[in-house]
Design an enzyme around this catalytic site. Structure first.
Site, short mmCIF file in Angstrom:
data_model
loop_
_atom_site.label_atom_id
_atom_site.label_comp_id
_atom_site.label_asym_id
_atom_site.label_seq_id
_atom_site.Cartn_x
_atom_site.Cartn_y
_atom_site.Cartn_z
N SER A 226 0.73 -1.22 0.26
CA SER A 226 -0.04 0.00 -0.12
C SER A 226 0.76 1.39 -0.14
O SER A 226 0.16 2.41 -0.13
CB SER A 226 -0.89 0.02 1.20
OG SER A 226 -0.15 0.29 2.26
N LYS B 256 -6.29 3.72 8.97
CA LYS B 256 -5.38 4.70 8.27
C LYS B 256 -6.03 5.89 8.30
O LYS B 256 -5.33 7.01 8.42
CB LYS B 256 -5.15 4.39 6.88
CG LYS B 256 -4.45 3.08 6.84
CD LYS B 256 -4.09 2.48 5.22
CE LYS B 256 -3.22 1.38 5.16
NZ LYS B 256 -3.16 0.70 3.90
#
Ligand code: ADP
Length: 789
Positions: free
Chosen positions: A679, A722
């Site tokens: 990611s 996140k």
């Protein structure tokens, strides 16, 4: 010529020689010189007898003088080799100045079944081997004699540094091989137990493991001290006491039989024997278990909901899932499908999330709402199967496994047991604790759970098991299959303030011995503490800071500095005076002020986090250097990012010649923390483009997403964590893969409203957002010494 059965006698005061041993001794005394001379004048044989504390041993060893020589100091010495045991008869006349005695050779043959001796020898040999290995002398283990010669094996004890001279004399005098082996085996086991314990304590301290084992050692030491002081046995329970205790309990049949068998054994075992203590420990353990004790379940869903709400702020969906789980149980009971928590009760609830989000305390609330007792079983770092299932009793220092200990602690057979940190279970040569755990959790098996130590069947089916984990990746698959996962991702700033206001402040105030009216903390102050003194997904650090604050207040109050009219009020700006300088400032602004640095978002065991990706360029062989403990997948992301940027250099406004004879270096701090996953792709691409086009990344942007060679942005996991981390760190724009759009529904509304989201399908859109508006060229070129030429 002396008779064959008469030999010169050499009294040995400084040691014990056993058959098979070679012993070097200085010829200090006259007797010694005389005996050796007499032996040499005959056939070289003599009899060595320990002479300790003015007493001759009743058995001696016929020995040969193997060598004569000098010690380094010049003193005459001999090496003597022990050959065989001999009983001593009366003194007889003989040559020289030596004392001659009649001896009677004793053979090593065991009375009775020879296989017993070999079996014991094998066991003793194994224990000795273990001792040698644990002392780093494993090499010697190869030289141990074969178990087929049991007498020789038993006489190894002569070399043991752990035995006293008296003990060695006893070995010498125990002529029967089986008896001798039993004797030395008992001692060796004790030595091994001590070593094992010491090692365990050492690893305990190192690994920060549980209290219980330390307690175990302390107790053993206490026992030893008591023995020294002669206090032993003063308040020891005897067989009759155990009988009375057992009769008063509601023991299942199998257990009652085992208990009376052990009581019988206790009666027959002498008190000095180590076995005596082991039997008593076993009886104490078994009789301390809460046999037949069960708290009565109350499953009142409204009441349960009330209790969950009372103990915890927010967490609406989590509480709902827990209540659903309880509702299913209630139905099962009502419809007679299974006893509460019993067989067929279905999956185990697993609470998964970063530290400090309330997993443990939710478990406590569940227990409270059911009216059951609560025990936490810490599994972090458990690698030994015996931790779950217990040690076999033959193992010295054996104790039952953690589940048995949990029941003892709970005081009932149907507690709520929280299996804490199942993701930190390990496995090694000592077996696989996860598979033992699986058996514990399996409704088809756990009503007849057998702990290796207890050796009686235990019904665990009434226990309500809950599990916790920080992450799911490392939870063993079969275990995961049995779990119903509930995620707790962490709190927003507002949620934390509410938790502090409604729970933490009051608790810490009470802990600092302050009264309700002594102090009040405003929401503004709580926001300051949350934002500037903590950066975490949960509320542990927050609670710690509030504890610090309250202790400082207590200091003031105790010193008489207290306003008479009402409580001491702590407001936002006061926090710094109480707690000192803030620990966290928004740093991404500094971080991305030079081209080549971009801010990514990641998920770790501690929740979401922000990380920066730094890129620099230097003269050198063309290619990529990657640092920061990155896993394979993350390294590949860096390669893909570079390939994309090179192949699209024109479109990105980069001179393709910029790469010639230049080496790029990608680094992800903090270098000591291992990182992996795809990611960071967008972040690496952005950092590269930023460096090569000399444009700084906007300090308020955080990003996450995988990148393909074509520049497409692929979806990633952990959006909620996140985004919460980005919010915590003061970022205001988050760039996410377009296909993660729906995940934004999971983000708390307050956070969603406070932030801007850019949903990118292609990396160009990421670059626009990150290097656009405020991504102006770096102000001073000198500030970026690493940028492209
Ligand atoms: P975990 O087991 O997830 O590491 P804990 O259960 O130990 O976390 O929680 C840490 C502290 O935070 C506990 O004192 C707990 O009561 C408190 N806490 C966490 N979440 C909440 C909440 N939603 N409401 C009230 N207190 C909470």
């Amino acid at each position: 010529m002396p008779d064959d059965n008469n030999l010169p006698l050499l009294p040995l005061t400084s040691g014990v020689l056993l058959p098979g041993m070679v012993f070097t001794m200085a010829l200090e005394s006259e007797e010694a010189v005389a005996a050796v001379e007499a032996a040499e004048a005959a056939d070289g044989s003599l009899v060595i007898v320990p002479f300790i504390d003015g007493r001759y041993a009743s058995v001696g060893v016929i020995a040969e003088v193997a060598e004569r020589g000098e010690l380094p100091g010049g003193m005459a010495a001999v090496a003597i080799r022990g050959v065989s045991r001999a009983r001593l008869g009366t003194a007889v006349p003989g040559t020289g100045r030596a004392l001659w005695v009649e001896v009677d050779l004793v053979s090593d043959e065991a009375a009775g079944d020879p296989t017993v001796a070999v079996e014991l020898a094998r066991e003793y040999r194994a224990v000795v081997e273990n001792i040698l290995v644990s002392r780093g002398a494993g090499r010697l283990a190869e030289r141990l004699p074969d178990a087929a010669d049991p007498g020789r094996v038993a006489d190894l004890a002569g070399y043991s540094p752990d035995l006293s001279l008296d003990q060695k004399v006893a070995v010498l005098e125990t002529v029967d091989v089986v008896d001798r082996l039993r004797l030395v085996l008992g001692w060796a086991r004790e030595v091994l137990a001590d070593i094992t314990l010491r090692e365990r304590i050492k690893t305990d301290v190192e690994e920060g493991m549980e209290q219980t084992q330390r307690e175990f050692l302390l107790r053993r030491q206490l026992e030893a001290i008591r023995r020294e002081l002669g206090e032993e046995g003063e308040d020891e329970a005897g067989p009759d006491d155990y009988r009375t205790r057992a009769a008063a309990l509601d023991l299942p049949e199998g257990v009652a039989t085992a208990v009376s068998r052990e009581i019988g054994k206790l009666e027959r075992t002498p008190e000095q024997s180590p076995e005596h203590g082991w039997i008593r420990t076993w009886l104490d353990t078994v009789l301390e278990l809460p046999w037949g004790v069960e708290s009565e379940d109350r499953i009142d869903l409204d009441e349960a909901a009330r209790i969950l709400d009372e103990d915890h702020d927010g967490l609406g969906d989590v509480k709902e899932r827990i209540l659903e789980h309880l509702a299913v149980r209630k139905l099962q009971v009502e419809r007679g499908l299974a006893p509460v928590g019993g067989r067929g009760a279905g999956a185990i609830l697993a609470l998964v999330g970063p530290p400090g989000v309330g997993k443990t305390s939710l478990g406590e609330s569940v227990a409270r709402s059911l009216g059951r007792s609560f025990v936490r079983v810490a599994l972090g770092g458990v690698r030994d199967e015996a931790e779950i299932r217990g040690h076999r009793r033959t193992y010295v220092g054996a104790q039952p496994g953690r589940l048995v200990r949990a029941l003892r602690e709970a005081g009932s057979m149907n507690p709520v047991v929280l299996l804490d940190e199942v993701d930190k279970l390990g496995s090694d040569f000592r077996g696989d604790p996860a598979s033992a755990l699986l058996e514990v959790l399996d409704p088809a098996q756990n009503h007849t759970f057998r702990d290796h130590y207890l050796e009686v069947e235990l019904d665990l089916s009434k226990v309500l098991f809950l599990a916790t984990a920080n992450v799911l990746d490392t939870v063993p698959g079969p275990l995961l299959d049995r779990m119903e996962v509930i995620r707790l991702d962490g709190y927003t700033e507002d949620e934390k303030v509410a938790i502090a206001r409604n729970h933490l402040v009051a608790r810490q105030r009470a802990r600092a011995a302050l009264a309700d009216g002594d102090v009040a903390v405003t929401d503004a102050a709580l926001h300051t503490v949350v934002g500037e003194y903590t950066r975490e997904a949960g509320v542990r650090g927050l609670e710690r800071e509030l504890g610090r604050l309250m202790r400082k207040v207590a200091g003031k109050v105790a010193g008489g500095e207290h306003p008479d009219d009402g409580p001491l009020v702590i407001d936002g700006p006061d926090v710094r005076t109480w707690l000192g300088r803030p620990r966290f400032v928004f740093e991404s602004a500094d971080r991305t002020s030079v081209p080549g640095v971009a801010t990514g978002l990641a998920v770790t065991g501690a929740g979401g986090d922000v990380l920066s990706v730094e890129v620099s360029m230097m003269e050198g062989t063309e290619g990529l250097t990657i640092t920061g403990q990155l896993g394979d997948v993350m390294r590949e992301s860096a390669e893909i990012a570079l390939s994309y940027v090179r192949s699209h250099a024109d479109a990105l406004g980069i001179d393709p010649a910029a790469f010639a004879a230049k080496r790029l270096h990608v680094h992800v701090p903090a270098g000591a923390v291992p990182k992996d996953g795809p990611s960071a792709g967008v972040t690496m691409t952005t950092a590269l483009v930023s460096l090569l086009t000399d444009r700084a990344v906007s300090p308020s942007v955080g990003m996450t997403g995988e990148v393909t060679l074509q520049g497409r942005v692929l979806p990633i996991g952990g959006v909620r964590q996140k985004v919460l981390a980005a919010h915590r760190s003061g970022l205001t724009t988050v760039v996410l893969p377009a296909r993660n759009g729906p995940d934004l529904d999971d983000v708390p509304e307050a956070v969603r409203e406070a932030m801007t989201f850019v949903l990118a399908a292609h990396v160009d859109e990421v670059l626009d957002a990150a290097l656009g508006v405020d991504g102006a060229p770096a102000a001073a070129p000198d500030a970026a010494p690493t940028r492209a030429a």
